[in-house]
Design a protein around this motif. Structure first.
Motif, PDB file in Angstrom:
ATOM      1  N   GLU A  84       0.513  -1.478  -0.098  1.00 45.92           N
ATOM      2  CA  GLU A  84      -0.070   0.102  -0.200  1.00 45.92           C
ATOM      3  C   GLU A  84       0.734   1.162   0.091  1.00 45.92           C
ATOM      4  O   GLU A  84       0.801   2.306   0.079  1.00 45.92           O
ATOM      5  N   GLU A  85       1.986   1.010  -0.393  1.00 48.16           N
ATOM      6  CA  GLU A  85       3.568   2.548  -0.054  1.00 48.16           C
ATOM      7  C   GLU A  85       2.858   3.090   1.065  1.00 48.16           C
ATOM      8  O   GLU A  85       2.796   4.530   1.213  1.00 48.16           O
ATOM      9  N   GLU A  86       2.163   2.643   2.276  1.00 39.78           N
ATOM     10  CA  GLU A  86       2.542   3.573   3.455  1.00 39.78           C
ATOM     11  C   GLU A  86       2.360   2.873   5.103  1.00 39.78           C
ATOM     12  O   GLU A  86       2.587   1.528   4.734  1.00 39.78           O
ATOM     13  N   GLY A  87       2.674   3.353   5.785  1.00 40.20           N
ATOM     14  CA  GLY A  87       3.582   2.141   7.099  1.00 40.20           C
ATOM     15  C   GLY A  87       2.837   3.557   8.263  1.00 40.20           C
ATOM     16  O   GLY A  87       3.383   2.772   9.488  1.00 40.20           O
ATOM     17  N   THR A  88       1.937   3.422   8.455  1.00 44.01           N
ATOM     18  CA  THR A  88       1.257   3.869   9.914  1.00 44.01           C
ATOM     19  C   THR A  88       0.667   2.929  10.067  1.00 44.01           C
ATOM     20  O   THR A  88       0.025   1.680  10.115  1.00 44.01           O
ATOM     21  N   ILE A  89       0.806   2.847  11.445  1.00 44.39           N
ATOM     22  CA  ILE A  89       0.398   2.276  13.163  1.00 44.39           C
ATOM     23  C   ILE A  89      -0.468   2.283  13.999  1.00 44.39           C
ATOM     24  O   ILE A  89       0.451   3.805  14.298  1.00 44.39           O
ATOM     25  N   SER A  90      -1.327   2.333  14.202  1.00 49.13           N
ATOM     26  CA  SER A  90      -2.379   3.070  15.904  1.00 49.13           C
ATOM     27  C   SER A  90      -1.215   2.223  17.084  1.00 49.13           C
ATOM     28  O   SER A  90      -0.565   1.981  17.110  1.00 49.13           O
ATOM     29  N   PHE A  91      -2.100   3.612  17.983  1.00 48.37           N
ATOM     30  CA  PHE A  91      -1.372   2.976  18.869  1.00 48.37           C
ATOM     31  C   PHE A  91      -1.806   2.077  19.983  1.00 48.37           C
ATOM     32  O   PHE A  91      -1.206   1.003  19.807  1.00 48.37           O
ATOM     33  N   GLY A  92      -2.709   1.573  19.377  1.00 48.97           N
ATOM     34  CA  GLY A  92      -3.410   0.324  19.908  1.00 48.97           C
ATOM     35  C   GLY A  92      -2.614  -1.138  19.466  1.00 48.97           C
ATOM     36  O   GLY A  92      -2.321  -1.920  19.742  1.00 48.97           O
ATOM     37  N   GLY A  93      -2.354  -0.606  17.752  1.00 49.21           N
ATOM     38  CA  GLY A  93      -1.562  -1.501  16.614  1.00 49.21           C
ATOM     39  C   GLY A  93      -0.327  -2.035  17.161  1.00 49.21           C
ATOM     40  O   GLY A  93      -0.086  -2.925  17.324  1.00 49.21           O
ATOM     41  N   CYS A  94       0.037  -1.152  17.454  1.00 48.79           N
ATOM     42  CA  CYS A  94       1.775  -0.614  18.410  1.00 48.79           C
ATOM     43  C   CYS A  94       1.816  -1.745  18.830  1.00 48.79           C
ATOM     44  O   CYS A  94       2.768  -2.416  19.723  1.00 48.79           O
ATOM     45  N   ALA A  95       0.473  -1.022  20.473  1.00 45.98           N
ATOM     46  CA  ALA A  95       0.832  -1.989  21.966  1.00 45.98           C
ATOM     47  C   ALA A  95       0.321  -3.258  21.020  1.00 45.98           C
ATOM     48  O   ALA A  95       0.892  -4.133  22.176  1.00 45.98           O
ATOM     49  N   ALA A  96      -0.609  -3.798  21.045  1.00 42.51           N
ATOM     50  CA  ALA A  96      -0.863  -5.010  20.178  1.00 42.51           C
ATOM     51  C   ALA A  96       1.276  -6.290  19.984  1.00 42.51           C
ATOM     52  O   ALA A  96       1.073  -7.093  20.075  1.00 42.51           O
ATOM     53  N   GLN A  97       1.267  -4.958  18.459  1.00 40.71           N
ATOM     54  CA  GLN A  97       2.209  -5.740  18.422  1.00 40.71           C
ATOM     55  C   GLN A  97       3.644  -6.309  19.296  1.00 40.71           C
ATOM     56  O   GLN A  97       3.669  -7.483  19.536  1.00 40.71           O
ATOM     57  N   MET A  98       4.056  -5.072  20.161  1.00 38.98           N
ATOM     58  CA  MET A  98       4.755  -5.152  21.050  1.00 38.98           C
ATOM     59  C   MET A  98       4.420  -6.274  22.188  1.00 38.98           C
ATOM     60  O   MET A  98       5.395  -6.963  22.562  1.00 38.98           O
ATOM     61  N   PHE A  99       3.621  -6.575  22.827  1.00 41.19           N
ATOM     62  CA  PHE A  99       3.054  -6.909  23.588  1.00 41.19           C
ATOM     63  C   PHE A  99       3.180  -8.378  22.473  1.00 41.19           C
ATOM     64  O   PHE A  99       3.347  -9.599  23.666  1.00 41.19           O
ATOM     65  N   PHE A 100       2.479  -8.877  22.323  1.00 43.17           N
ATOM     66  CA  PHE A 100       2.407 -10.508  21.289  1.00 43.17           C
ATOM     67  C   PHE A 100       3.881 -10.972  20.774  1.00 43.17           C
ATOM     68  O   PHE A 100       4.360 -12.361  21.315  1.00 43.17           O
ATOM     69  N   LEU A 101       5.228  -9.873  20.562  1.00 36.41           N
ATOM     70  CA  LEU A 101       6.213 -10.556  20.353  1.00 36.41           C
ATOM     71  C   LEU A 101       6.658 -10.338  21.528  1.00 36.41           C
ATOM     72  O   LEU A 101       7.493 -11.665  21.071  1.00 36.41           O
ATOM     73  N   MET A 102       6.595  -9.434  22.661  1.00 35.62           N
ATOM     74  CA  MET A 102       7.186 -10.683  24.197  1.00 35.62           C
ATOM     75  C   MET A 102       6.937 -11.481  24.307  1.00 35.62           C
ATOM     76  O   MET A 102       7.393 -12.120  25.259  1.00 35.62           O
ATOM     77  N   LEU A 103       5.331 -11.328  24.206  1.00 32.03           N
ATOM     78  CA  LEU A 103       4.642 -13.057  25.055  1.00 32.03           C
ATOM     79  C   LEU A 103       5.457 -14.211  24.435  1.00 32.03           C
ATOM     80  O   LEU A 103       5.878 -15.060  24.951  1.00 32.03           O
TER      81      LEU A 103
END
Length: 311
Positions: A84-103
């Motif tokens: 899509e040539e864009e890289g925005t991620i919502s605050f919630g999406g960012c939190a979810a990515q970080m949480f699941f990767l750490m888990l």
């Protein structure tokens, strides 16, 4: 919490749309597909073949489950941003990515150390193995690995996201990972980064110590075996485990225990891609290619499927 906390982040991504990068993107997509297929096949074989209903394979199926999760958290989002040539991620999406990767990351680290204990019991105390590795113990091991992941991920994610992000909101990484986000905070994060390094010692070094202890005992026992066949079987199984441990822990130690000032965003991207994509793809290959029982289970399934289709 203020407007600055709820606004989006921008992920830099791995690739631009030049020729070499398109080739690299295709390679990443192929590796992602191979990893998912390999781990799904391994989970399916362990679930359906009665000969693989043993503690070692039960733990291995959990490792494969975690290895399905790792790339799913990062690669589809990265691919969508690229296309899509864009890289925005919502605050919630960012939190979810970080949480699941750490888990997933912490759970996998703990699970690998418990798998080394399983090999230690199998090789050094084979007569006690059915008792020491009974089903309840295996379930407790798996529960411990998942719970430790949830606990660490909850603490680390909530602390990281409580920092104010008021300067640049461009994450120089292809997903929301803790070290990359901390660089954007306009508060002093040095005390937290020190605490992270100390907790990294507990989260990474303690399991590594258990792994090293287990395999040093295993190696001693293998060298004293009289049967060449038993020696070969024990050695191939354990060398598979050690290879996986080396790949996973090498990347994790670099990312979370080496202070951020000693590595560049480009190095972080390579290392993160390694443990979120390459290692999950290699794990089923390492275990199945070096393991006759898994190969035979696959042959039996293929033979049964072929026999049914002929009927």
């Amino acid at each position: 919490m203020g407007t600055e906390v709820t606004s989006d982040f921008t992920l830099m991504g791995l690739f631009n749309h030049s020729g070499p990068h398109l080739t690299l993107f295709s390679l990443v997509a192929a590796t992602f597909t191979m990893g998912l297929l390999g781990n799904a096949i391994l989970i399916f074989l362990i679930h359906t073949d009665a000969r693989l209903h043993t503690p070692m394979y039960f733990l291995l199926s959990q490792l494969s489950l975690l290895d399905v999760g790792f790339p799913l958290v990062t690669i589809p989002k990265m691919a969508a941003d690229f296309l899509e040539e864009e890289g925005t991620i919502s605050f919630g999406g960012c939190a979810a990515q970080m949480f699941f990767l750490m888990l997933i990351g912490v759970s996998e680290g703990v699970l690998l150390s418990l798998m080394s204990y399983d090999r230690y019991i199998a090789v050094c105390h084979p007569l006690h193995y059915p008792v020491l590795m009974r089903r309840q113990v295996c379930l407790l091991m798996v529960g411990t690995s998942w719970l430790s992941g949830v606990l660490v991920a909850s603490i680390q994610t909530s602390i990281t996201l409580h920092f104010p992000y008021c300067a640049s909101r461009t994450v120089d990484h292809f997903f929301c990972e803790l070290p990359a986000l901390l660089k954007l905070s306009c508060a002093d994060t040095s005390a937290y980064e020190l605490a992270l390094s100390i907790s990294g010692v507990l989260i990474l070094v303690l399991p590594l110590a258990l792994i090293a202890t287990s395999y040093s005992h295993v190696l001693g026992a293998v060298l004293h075996m009289h049967s060449a066949e038993a020696q070969h079987k024990a050695f191939t199984t354990c060398s598979s485990h050690i290879t996986v441990v080396g790949l996973f822990y090498g990347a994790a130690v670099f990312m979370y225990m080496v202070p951020g000032t000693y590595h560049t965003p480009q190095q972080d991207n390579v290392v993160s891609l390694f443990y979120s994509l390459i290692t999950p793809m290699l794990n089923p290959l390492i275990y199945s290619l070096r393991n006759r029982e898994v190969q035979m289970a696959l042959v039996r399934i293929l033979f049964r499927t072929g026999f049914r289709s002929k009927r």
